[in-house]
Structures are given as structure tokens and as C-alpha cells.
Design a protein around this motif. Structure first.
Motif, PDB file in Angstrom:
ATOM      1  N   PHE A 296      45.053  50.036  45.655  1.00  0.00           N
ATOM      2  CA  PHE A 296      45.891  50.408  44.514  1.00  0.00           C
ATOM      3  C   PHE A 296      46.608  49.178  43.950  1.00  0.00           C
ATOM      4  N   ILE A 297      47.175  48.377  44.876  1.00  0.00           N
ATOM      5  CA  ILE A 297      47.867  47.154  44.434  1.00  0.00           C
ATOM      6  C   ILE A 297      46.881  46.209  43.739  1.00  0.00           C
ATOM      7  N   SER A 298      45.653  46.139  44.264  1.00  0.00           N
ATOM      8  CA  SER A 298      44.628  45.288  43.638  1.00  0.00           C
ATOM      9  C   SER A 298      44.309  45.771  42.239  1.00  0.00           C
ATOM     10  N   TYR A 299      44.224  47.108  42.072  1.00  0.00           N
ATOM     11  CA  TYR A 299      43.934  47.646  40.735  1.00  0.00           C
ATOM     12  C   TYR A 299      45.060  47.318  39.749  1.00  0.00           C
ATOM     13  N   VAL A 300      46.320  47.382  40.238  1.00  0.00           N
ATOM     14  CA  VAL A 300      47.456  47.053  39.361  1.00  0.00           C
ATOM     15  C   VAL A 300      47.372  45.605  38.896  1.00  0.00           C
ATOM     16  N   THR A 301      47.189  44.694  39.868  1.00  0.00           N
ATOM     17  CA  THR A 301      47.078  43.276  39.491  1.00  0.00           C
ATOM     18  C   THR A 301      45.817  43.034  38.658  1.00  0.00           C
ATOM     19  N   PHE A 302      44.781  43.810  38.961  1.00  0.00           N
ATOM     20  CA  PHE A 302      43.512  43.708  38.242  1.00  0.00           C
ATOM     21  C   PHE A 302      43.684  44.076  36.767  1.00  0.00           C
ATOM     22  N   MET A 303      44.632  45.012  36.493  1.00  0.00           N
ATOM     23  CA  MET A 303      44.874  45.463  35.116  1.00  0.00           C
ATOM     24  C   MET A 303      45.675  44.458  34.297  1.00  0.00           C
ATOM     25  N   MET A 304      46.468  43.626  34.981  1.00  0.00           N
ATOM     26  CA  MET A 304      47.380  42.748  34.255  1.00  0.00           C
ATOM     27  C   MET A 304      46.625  41.693  33.435  1.00  0.00           C
TER      28      MET A 304
END
Length: 612
Positions: A296-304
Motif C-alpha cells: 500500500f505504501i509503495s502504491y502511494v509513493t508510486f502515485m506521487m
């Protein structure tokens, strides 16, 4: 030296949807490779999110569960998807390159074709540097928008959308928290990028001026050096360049602040996600595995990064649209002279010519002061007319109107009894032979420049025209003869040699109307005699207009016109005008005395001219 540049257009900073739609239409012929690009990018974005999900499975189902077989199975999946993703990346990069080059090719072709249609008046008020900026840097920027701009935008949208789908699958409550933070990030990003855009537009505007300055300095380098104005020219250039530097620095400062500001905001979002996921874990609400939290954290940073990228694309899109508006301002410029609906080609235009009460002023003259006023003249077929008089009197305008580079504001010009506006532009201008005071040669060989007068001419016809023009002898003394390169603008040849080649080109064209604009004023007496002989041969089969600086070259003209203030002050043969002892007599005797003084006192005259 003060230079008045063509005023650079000012365009709105706000989004221009009409121009964007017009740009997208440029992609219609390329819909198939564009579709291939979008499919490849969509698959690449899907693979990126899938890799993160596989990492989650490796942690939860492999490492924590201690299942080495599962780890090997997932790693095989991972490796297989990487190969497919590599193929997709190769495909969209290749297709993007092809589309980008094709867009540039099509736009340059469209602009260049339009430039051929524009009237001479357009080039009189538009600097070369401005046009060159449209054909080079602006087209490059538009091409980047229509290729990498679309690629990065679609990649960003797909990455964010697919990442959100995976996040909602993992934990819909935390996913909503991320969704709520996205508009704030986008708003701040766009605000920054709009400010950066404003500064970059100033850079583009200054760049156009600087390009014009480059062109002026390079083309005028001989004058600059001859007058010793290198330092002053350098100072002018520094002034123009410093404005561009200041705008670029301001844009760089905003760009430097942009990324840290977005990173700080995104850090708050990431911190909130970590906090609430920990809170949920402690309270047993919506338990997430370690792999899920990491994913989930990877997806958040991935979206930035897509958000950063889309903000950059938005700003660059605005900048590219400003370039597109400049391109379309050129495309939409209407030629001042066009064919009428009933225009036709008469085949040839060798016949009587009549100026009927012609009045003309140039469009850039706000006061509309006439250069020609109620000008009337009847010229018989095959007649040779010489035009003399003071500078600015209207001599060149008279022949420019006949060549239909401009058209009368009032009155009419008749050829064979018909208004020449009833003829097509090509039917008139293809039958003209023009030799200017400073003749223009194109880069290439001597043979290619002469053949420009008749593209299907044989070598024998070229040699024959050169012999008639008196150019053959000097050409044969050059190492490569007719294959000798003339240099840019004919820079490798003397003025006299360029004049003779221009005459050979005109003779080869077999014009119905021949125009010579002070073609012997910059050559020596020997070259002048060669030009005179070539003129005599050419004048035998053409109706001719000769603007003369050296009056000795027009003694044999059928009629000589003294033009002052846009009107015919005197008209007659050489003998008649000398006998009349009017304005022509004064011009002729004054020039004759000057020539005699030069002949008897060459050293003193040379010293005097140097002192002046």
C-alpha cells in the motif's frame, strides 16, 4: 544601431482548448501508431502495479509463510512479466519516435508550403529570425507535446488509476484517504507550474528576438567589421541575451522550489497512511498483512511521481500550446495577393503593358503616403523602358507592381488589354526574368543555379545561355567549371560573376518581361560591358524595364523615364532628353563629369572616398 523587431505575439496563459484540438487533428493520419503507443503504455502501467502486488505476495505467501516453492513460482512470474514489459517499453519508445518525426515533417512541410504562398509584403515586415523560430524550436516543442506529452499523460493516468484499483482491493478506507489528498497535490503542482510557464514564455519571447539578432549580425558581419562596430554590436547582443538569462533564472528558481514543496505535501499523505494503518492494526480494524502494508505504501509513493509528471506536462503543454499558437498565426496569415476566381493562364504575357492611374502605398505605412500617384504609362510589346531618378522616387515600386509582388491600391495594370489580376500569379511570375543589384544565388553548383531558370534545361542549353550572358569564359577558368560550388548566397564568387550567372539564368528562362534593377552599379567597367552585351541579346525578345544607376548603360533604351515623387517628371529617348536639357540632362552631365574626374584623378578620388 537601433533595431525595431517584429512585435512578438502575446498569448494568454490560460488553457486554449481550440488550439489543442487543432493540434490533435495533426495526429489523425497517425492513428494506428498512436493506438499502438496507448496500448503499450497501458500494459506497461499494468505491469508496474502488478510487480508491486507480486512483491506483496512474496512477503506474505513466501517469506513469512516460509514457502520457498511459492517464492520460486512468483519470481518466475515476475521475470516473465519483465520481459513482456520490456517489449512494451521498446514498442512505445519506437512508435513515439516515429510519430514525433512524422509530426515535425508534416508541420514543417505545411509551414514551408504556406510560406511559398505569402506575398512579398509579409517578408517585408517579418524578420527571418521570427520565421525560423516557428519552423524550428516551436515545431520541436509541439512535436514533443503530441508524442511524449501524450505518452507521459496517459502513463500518469493509467498508473494512478491502476494503483488506486489495487489500493481499494487492499484497504478501501486508506484508499479514500489517498484519494482525498490527490486534488490538493494537483492544485499546488499546477499553481507552481503556471508560474514557471509564465517565466518560460518570457524566455520564448526573448529567444525569438535573440534569433532575429543572430540572423541580423551574421548576415551583416561584413558591414559590422568594415565599420569597426564589433564592440557596440556585442553590447546590443548582451542586452538582449541578459533579458533571456534573467527570465531563465526566475524559471529555474521556481522549478527548484516545486519538487521540494510537492514532496513535503506527499510526505504528509504518506505519514497519514502509515499512522492510520498502524491504528487499524492496533485496534484490529481491517487487519492488513505486512506485505499489504508495504504494498500500500509503495502504491502511494508510486502515485506521487505521475502527479509530479502530470503537473510538469500541464505546464509544458501550455508552453507548447503557446508555440502552436505562434505556428498557427503563421499558417493563418492570409497572402495579400491571391488569384481571383476567374483568373486564368494566357500561356504567354508578351504584349502591350499599360499602367492606368496607378496609386500605391506600402501597408506598413500608417500614414499611407503614396509611393506612386496616378501613375500612367503605355509600353509597347518588345519596348525597352529605362527608369532613372532619385532614390525613393518610385522606380523599384514600379517594377515590383508589374511583377505582381504588390498590387495597385488604386488604378490598374493591363497586359494585352486585360487587368493583370485576371491572370494567375504563376502565369505572370513564371514569365519574368529579374536581375537585381545584389543577385541571389542558391547553395549548390554554378550549373544548378543557371538551371534554376528552366529546370528541364539540358547542359547544352545552359552552356548556350552562359555564352550569351558572357559568363562562359570565366566559368571555364574555374577549377571545376560548371560544377564549382558558389557558396551560401554565392559568397565564393565576386559580385560581377554573380551578375553574369544571374543573367545566364534569366536568358535560359526566355522571359516575356525582363527587369533589371541597377544590376551594373556594383561591377567594374569590363564586367559592365559583358553585362551590357548580354542585356542587348536578352532585350531583343522581351519587353524590358531597366532601373539604371549608370546612365551610360541605357543610351539605347527606346524610352527613358525620369521618376520623381511617384510621378513621371520627364520621358523620351536619350537624345531627346539631352536636347531638352532638363532633369535627365542634369543627371547625365553630373555623372559624366564625375566619371571624367575619376579617370583623370583616380588617386585623389580614391583618397577622398576613403576619408568620407
Amino acid at each position: 544601431m537601433s533595431v525595431n523587431y517584429f512585435e512578438e505575439e502575446e498569448f494568454e496563459t490560460s488553457f486554449n482548448g481550440k488550439t489543442l484540438l487543432r493540434l490533435i487533428k495533426e495526429l489523425r493520419p497517425l492513428w494506428l501508431p498512436i493506438l499502438g503507443i496507448l496500448v503499450s503504455i497501458g500494459l506497461t502501467a499494468l505491469f508496474d502495479s502488478t510487480f508491486t502486488y507480486i512483491n506483496k505476495q512474496i512477503i506474505d505467501e513466501g517469506i513469512i509463510a516460509g514457502n520457498s516453492d511459492r517464492i520460486r513460482h512468483l519470481l518466475v512470474q515476475y521475470g516473465g512479466l519483465i520481459i513482456f514489459q520490456a517489449i512494451c517499453v521498446f514498442a512505445f519508445i519506437l512508435l513515439a519516435g516515429v510519430v514525433g518525426e512524422k509530426v515535425q515533417f508534416n508541420l514543417r512541410k505545411k509551414l514551408f508550403a504556406h510560406l511559398q504562398k505569402l506575398s512579398l509584403s509579409y517578408y517585408s515586415v517579418t524578420p527571418v529570425g521570427w520565421i525560423m523560430s516557428r519552423l524550428t524550436s516551436d515545431i520541436q516543442r509541439v512535436s514533443d507535446l503530441l508524442t511524449w506529452g501524450i505518452i507521459d499523460s496517459f502513463w500518469g493516468v493509467m498508473n494512478i488509476s491502476i494503483a488506486l484499483i489495487f489500493m481499494f482491493t487492499l484497504n478501501w478506507k486508506l484508499a479514500i484517504l489517498v484519494v482525498l489528498s490527490v486534488p490538493i497535490l494537483i492544485f499546488v503542482a499546477i499553481k507552481f507550474r503556471t508560474g514557471i510557464l509564465h517565466q518560460y514564455r518570457n524566455v520564448r519571447k526573448q529567444n525569438s528576438k535573440l534569433t532575429g539578432k543572430y540572423n541580423e549580425m551574421i548576415t551583416g558581419v561584413r558591414v559590422i567589421k568594415a565599420l569597426g562596430q564589433e564592440q557596440r554590436t556585442l553590447n546590443e547582443f548582451k542586452a538582449e541575451s541578459s533579458e533571456m538569462y534573467k527570465a531563465s533564472v526566475r524559471a529555474a528558481i521556481l522549478s527548484a522550489l516545486f519538487l521540494p514543496a510537492i514532496q513535503i505535501l506527499s510526505s504528509f499523505t504518506l505519514a497519514a497512511v502509515i499512522y492510520f494503518s498502524g491504528w487499524q492494526f492496533e485496534n484490529g480494524i481491517g487487519l492488513m498483512t505486512i506485505g499489504s502494508i508495504q504494498a500500500f505504501i509503495s502504491y502511494v509513493t508510486f502515485m506521487m511521481w505521475p502527479i509530479f509528471d502530470m503537473a510538469r506536462i500541464f505546464a509544458e503543454m501550455q508552453l507548447s500550446i503557446a508555440s502552436a499558437e505562434r505556428i498557427y498565426s503563421l499558417v493563418d496569415s492570409v497572402p495579400a495577393i491571391v488569384n481571383t476566381e476567374k483568373a486564368f493562364s494566357p500561356g504567354d504575357i508578351l504584349g502591350d503593358i499599360e499602367y492606368k492611374n496607378v496609386t500605391f502605398w506600402y501597408d506598413d505605412d500608417e500614414e499611407k503616403v503614396p509611393v506612386l500617384k496616378n501613375f500612367s504609362l503605355f509600353v509597347k510589346k518588345g519596348e525597352t523602358i529605362a527608369l532613372v531618378g532619385p532614390t525613393g522616387g518610385g522606380k523599384t515600386t514600379t517594377v515590383n507592381l508589374l511583377a505582381r509582388f504588390y498590387e495597385p491600391k488604386e488604378g490598374a495594370i493591363l497586359i494585352n488589354g486585360l487587368d493583370y489580376r485576371d491572370y494567375t500569379l504563376h502565369s505572370i511570375q513564371s514569365k519574368l526574368g529579374i536581375v537585381l543589384q545584389t543577385p541571389h544565388l542558391f547553395s549548390g553548383s554554378i550549373k544548378e543555379n543557371i538551371r534554376y531558370g528552366k529546370l528541364d534545361a539540358s547542359d547544352e542549353e545552359i552552356f548556350g545561355a552562359s555564352k550569351l550572358a558572357g559568363a562562359h569564359n570565366f566559368i571555364m577558368k574555374i577549377p571545376k567549371n560548371y560544377n564549382e560550388e558558389v557558396g551560401e548566397g554565392g559568397s565564393l564568387l565576386s559580385v560581377g560573376q554573380k551578375q553574369l550567372i544571374s543573367l545566364a539564368r534569366a536568358i535560359l528562362a526566355e522571359p516575356d518581361i525582363f527587369i533589371m534593377d541597377e544590376a551594373t552599379s556594383s561591377v567594374d567597367t569590363l564586367t559592365e560591358s559583358l553585362i551590357q552585351k548580354a542585356m542587348d541579346r536578352l532585350l531583343e525578345r522581351s519587353t524590358s524595364f531597366i532601373i539604371a544607376h549608370r546612365l551610360s548603360t541605357i543610351k539605347n533604351a527606346d524610352r527613358i523615364l525620369v521618376i520623381e515623387k511617384g510621378e513621371i517628371a520627364e520621358m523620351g529617348t536619350h537624345a531627346e532628353l539631352i536636347k531638352h536639357q532638363g532633369k535627365y540632362f542634369q543627371l547625365y552631365t553630373k555623372q559624366f563629369r564625375s566619371q571624367m574626374e575619376t579617370a583623370y584623378h583616380p588617386f585623389e578620388t580614391s583618397q577622398s572616398s576613403k576619408e568620407q
